[in-house]
Design a protein around this motif. Structure first.
Motif, short mmCIF file in Angstrom:
data_model
loop_
_atom_site.label_atom_id
_atom_site.label_comp_id
_atom_site.label_asym_id
_atom_site.label_seq_id
_atom_site.Cartn_x
_atom_site.Cartn_y
_atom_site.Cartn_z
N MET A 1 -2.25 46.83 40.73
CA MET A 1 -1.40 47.20 41.86
C MET A 1 0.06 47.17 41.45
SD MET A 1 -1.55 43.93 44.39
CE MET A 1 -1.89 42.38 43.59
N ARG A 2 0.91 47.79 42.23
CA ARG A 2 2.33 47.89 41.89
C ARG A 2 3.11 46.90 42.77
NH1 ARG A 2 4.17 52.13 43.79
NH2 ARG A 2 5.90 52.56 42.39
N LEU A 3 3.94 46.10 42.10
CA LEU A 3 4.64 45.05 42.85
C LEU A 3 6.15 45.13 42.64
CD1 LEU A 3 2.06 43.19 41.22
CD2 LEU A 3 2.68 41.94 43.28
N VAL A 4 6.86 44.61 43.66
CA VAL A 4 8.29 44.33 43.50
C VAL A 4 8.43 42.82 43.57
CG1 VAL A 4 10.54 44.42 44.62
CG2 VAL A 4 9.16 46.50 44.42
N ILE A 5 9.10 42.24 42.57
CA ILE A 5 9.31 40.79 42.65
C ILE A 5 10.80 40.49 42.75
CG2 ILE A 5 7.15 40.17 41.50
CD1 ILE A 5 8.61 39.72 38.98
N ALA A 6 11.10 39.50 43.59
CA ALA A 6 12.49 39.08 43.78
C ALA A 6 12.59 37.59 43.47
CB ALA A 6 12.93 39.34 45.23
N GLU A 7 13.40 37.27 42.47
CA GLU A 7 13.54 35.88 42.03
C GLU A 7 14.86 35.82 41.26
OE1 GLU A 7 11.77 32.66 41.76
OE2 GLU A 7 13.79 32.42 40.91
N ASP A 8 15.74 34.88 41.65
CA ASP A 8 17.06 34.89 41.02
C ASP A 8 17.08 34.26 39.65
OD1 ASP A 8 16.57 32.55 42.42
OD2 ASP A 8 18.69 32.01 42.45
N SER A 9 16.11 33.41 39.35
CA SER A 9 16.07 32.83 38.01
C SER A 9 15.39 33.81 37.06
CB SER A 9 15.31 31.51 38.04
OG SER A 9 14.84 31.21 36.74
N VAL A 10 16.16 34.23 36.06
CA VAL A 10 15.63 35.20 35.10
C VAL A 10 14.38 34.65 34.41
CG1 VAL A 10 16.16 36.52 33.02
CG2 VAL A 10 17.93 36.12 34.73
N LEU A 11 14.45 33.37 34.09
CA LEU A 11 13.34 32.70 33.41
C LEU A 11 12.04 32.85 34.20
CD1 LEU A 11 12.89 30.55 31.02
CD2 LEU A 11 12.99 28.88 32.86
#
Lengths: 236, 493
Positions: A1-11
């Motif tokens: 499936m295709r996702l968008v992820i949002a997370e401010d820590s690059v790690l």
């Protein structure tokens, strides 16, 4: 499936992408703040969104607000919210937007297989509530008296139900047959005087509503458009 | 002393033994009690004591001081008005209230001659934020101090005292001269008659023979007693007036002012604590917590694939978390400070500073109280951060001295011009020190050098004292921790 992820820590964003890729999912956009998340969803029309709660610019609950906004604008878009802390009211706000939502602690991602299972459940229109949320609701000091009528096994099943697992999922997690789970579920609903729910999400709502406010009428708790126990703080 | 005592009971004899010292003790007590008590102690006690002379001295000195001040003040006003166009006049005029404050200081000190009670100054001598942090050259600092004096209400009360005081001073001098003249009059008359001249007492009484004068001489002791009582009474009243005007209840107002300042400073401190708490929370959330979550993710993947590269990555991540936590903990309380004291902690701080820093610490085996060490350390740390961030300095020196005050001075050769008004860092620093009764002085003329001097009233560290005791006693107290032992061993060599 295709996702968008949002997370401010690059790690963490990288780690998450790596895990998702490992299971054959495509991350079409990885963003670091809430406005970018809304844009990315508009641009990519993903199958599912995974977002952090605390993100720039305010470093408060921007991610959660964005998730609630997305759920209002695209009610069919599954959203999984990952959080560093457990906050029951966040879970309640999300559940109030209907099925296809999840609220998990970030470190659940480490149990990769379970995390992927929860994600896929949410993507398929199910529900995933962090065991920690459920554990807090089942804390002995606030536990409804009726719960003492449950057997130890029934309590385990109840917790798994509250987490949003399907009968099959509960059977796998507790290593019992699905028929046994069905039997336990029926027994629990009877003992707690909850109506049989037509789908897993409503079952979660009913169980969580019961755990949060045992004196509430179970019928209203299982209402298709449930008023959450507390009004959402972020009206969309 | 006891053998010929007529009393028989041992207890009474013992009481008699102490009783012998009573008269002397009582007299000393009256001396302690001040001039009014001396006056009340009866003619024999009073006239036989040194009190009349003291009172006369008080009046004479007060008269000279009061008049002297009047001339000085008039001179300053005249000079000030004449030189007003040049600007120097302002300084002269500012000196007027300051001189009154100086006179008041002397008056307060003089009160001790007649009055044993404390005579504290109503002036605030503690920390005044933003005002003590003098920058610029000595002249500007002096001007600023004069201005501060002139702005203090207590100064104007002192000025209000000094003016009538000058008039009263003239009266004091007159009374003393008249009194002394009266006492000297009869002996003088005798001398005159002996010299062959005649003395006239009013209408028709003309004395030419020494024998005729002798009865009049009997008046001299009466005059002397009269003068003694007059001097003492007048001096006592003048002292009471000075106390009422210069020490009196205004002190409470000043205390109020200080309380307001303390409240403001406490509010700023509470804010600072809040900011600090948020910083720590953010550091933990953005740093260690994220890294640990990342580590858990990597380990989760490694578990699935049993990939040595992932395990190595996880190990690196764990190491990074540890380093981050170490830095964070160090920022909260450096263990070297607890274990080895201020000097070692400042050395460690200097090693990490991007600007080369020389530490000159001469506390020896002395350790101040832990709270002072912490305050001094963080103040120095903040000052060094400022050096690195703003000064553009090539070198800095940290000097630490003990004694009655713990002094930490941070000096750099940078561009100077640091202004406490602009940044909150220096005010926060001053607040931190003020908690321990300390203060901050800043000198930072444009072009440098910048000197930040932090002074804290010394308090001995409980641990330091304990460790010293350990060295001399037989180890009954708990042995000190390794680090502390080392400190004192090093100090003893």
């Amino acid at each position: 499936m295709r996702l968008v992820i949002a997370e401010d820590s690059v790690l963490l964003r990288e780690g998450l992408s790596q895990i998702l890729a490992r299971f054959g999912h495509e991350v079409c956009a990885g963003v670091g703040d809430a406005p970018a998340l809304l844009e990315a969803v508009a641009a990519h029309a993903p199958d599912c969104v995974v977002t952090d709660v605390r993100m720039p610019p305010g470093l408060r609950d921007e991610g959660l607000r964005a998730a609630l906004q997305l759920r209002t604008e695209h009610p069919a878009l599954p959203v999984l919210v990952l959080s560093q802390y457990v906050e029951n009211s966040y879970a309640a706000d999300l559940l109030a937007t209907g099925d296809g939502v999840g609220y998990l602690l970030k470190d659940r991602v480490g149990e990769v297989a379970e995390f992927i299972e929860a994600l896929e459940r949410v993507a398929a229109g199910g529900t995933a509530i962090d065991p920690e949320v459920v554990r807090r609701l089942l804390a002995p000091d606030r536990e409804p008296a009726e719960l003492r009528r449950l057997t130890a096994r029934e309590r385990e099943v109840l917790a798994a139900m509250a987490e949003g697992r399907s009968n099959g999922g509960i059977a796998r997690a507790l290593v019992v047959s699905e028929a046994a789970v069905v039997k336990h579920v029926r027994s629990i609903l009877t003992k707690l005087d909850l109506p049989p729910a037509p789908d897993d999400h409503r079952r979660v709502l009913a169980v969580l509503a019961y755990l949060r406010h045992p004196d509430r009428s179970p019928a209203t708790a299982a209402d298709p458009a449930p008023a959450p126990a507390r009004t959402p703080r972020h009206p969309a | 002393m006891t053998s010929d005592n007529t009393t028989t009971k041992p207890s009474a004899r013992a009481a008699g033994g102490t009783g012998e010292e009573l008269p002397g003790g009582a007299r000393r007590e009256s001396a302690v009690g001040g001039v009014w008590q001396a006056l009340a102690s009866g003619p024999a006690g009073f006239l036989g004591s040194l009190w009349p002379v003291r009172a006369m001295g008080y009046l004479l000195a007060g008269g000279v001081l009061g008049l002297g001040w009047l001339f000085l003040a008039v001179g300053l006003v005249v000079v000030g008005i004449l030189l007003l166009p040049t600007g120097v006049g302002v300084i002269a005029l500012l000196c007027v209230p300051a001189s009154a404050a100086g006179l008041a200081g002397l008056e307060r000190r003089r009160l001790r001659w007649l009055d044993p009670r404390e005579a504290p100054s109503p002036h605030q001598n503690g920390y005044a934020p933003g005002e003590d942090e003098a920058g610029g050259n000595a002249a500007r600092r002096a001007l600023r101090r004069l201005w501060r004096r002139a702005r203090t209400p207590a100064t104007w009360v002192e000025f209000g005292f000094a003016l009538p005081n000058a008039v009263l001073s003239v009266l004091d001098l007159l009374v003393v001269v008249l009194g002394l003249g009266l006492v000297a009059s009869q002996p003088f008359a005798l001398l005159t008659v002996l010299g062959g001249d005649q003395v006239m007492y009013g209408e028709g009484i003309v004395l030419t023979e020494p024998v005729q004068v002798l009865p009049w001489l009997l008046l001299t002791p009466v005059f002397a007693a009269l003068a003694c009582y007059t001097f003492a009474g007048l001096a006592g009243m003048r002292a009471a007036l000075a106390r009422a005007a210069l020490v009196g209840p205004r002190r409470e107002k000043e205390l109020d002012a200080r309380l307001t300042e303390v409240t403001a400073s406490r509010a700023r401190l509470a804010d600072a604590f809040e900011v600090e708490r948020r910083r720590i929370e953010r550091d933990l959330h953005d740093g260690a917590q994220q890294r640990l979550t990342g580590l858990i993710m990597t380990l989760g993947l490694a578990k699935l694939d049993a990939d040595p590269a992932l395990v190595a990555k996880a190990q690196d991540e764990a190491r990074a978390v540890l380093a981050e936590l170490r830095d964070l903990v160090h920022g909260i309380q450096p263990s070297v400070l607890t274990d080895r004291g201020l000097g070692a902690a400042l050395e460690a701080l200097a090693e990490r500073s991007p600007v080369p820093v020389r530490v000159d610490e001469r506390l020896g085996s002395l350790r101040p109280a832990e709270a002072l060490e912490i305050a001094a350390y963080f103040a120095a740390s903040e000052a060094l951060t400022n050096v690195a961030k703003h000064s553009g300095a090539a070198h800095a020196t940290v000097t630490v001295r003990g004694g009655r005050t713990l002094t930490v001075e941070v000096r750099d050769d940078g561009r100077g011009g640091a202004d406490p008004e602009r940044g909150t860092g220096l005010t926060g620093l001053a607040d931190r020190l003020a908690v321990h009764g300390g203060r901050l002085r800043l000198s930072s003329p444009p072009g440098g050098p910048t000197v930040v001097r932090m002074e804290l009233p010394w308090a001995d560290g409980a641990q330091g004292a304990g460790a010293r005791e350990d060295g001399s006693t037989t180890g009954l107290t708990e042995p000190p921790r390794e680090g502390r032992r080392e400190i004192h061993a090093a100090g003893d060599c």
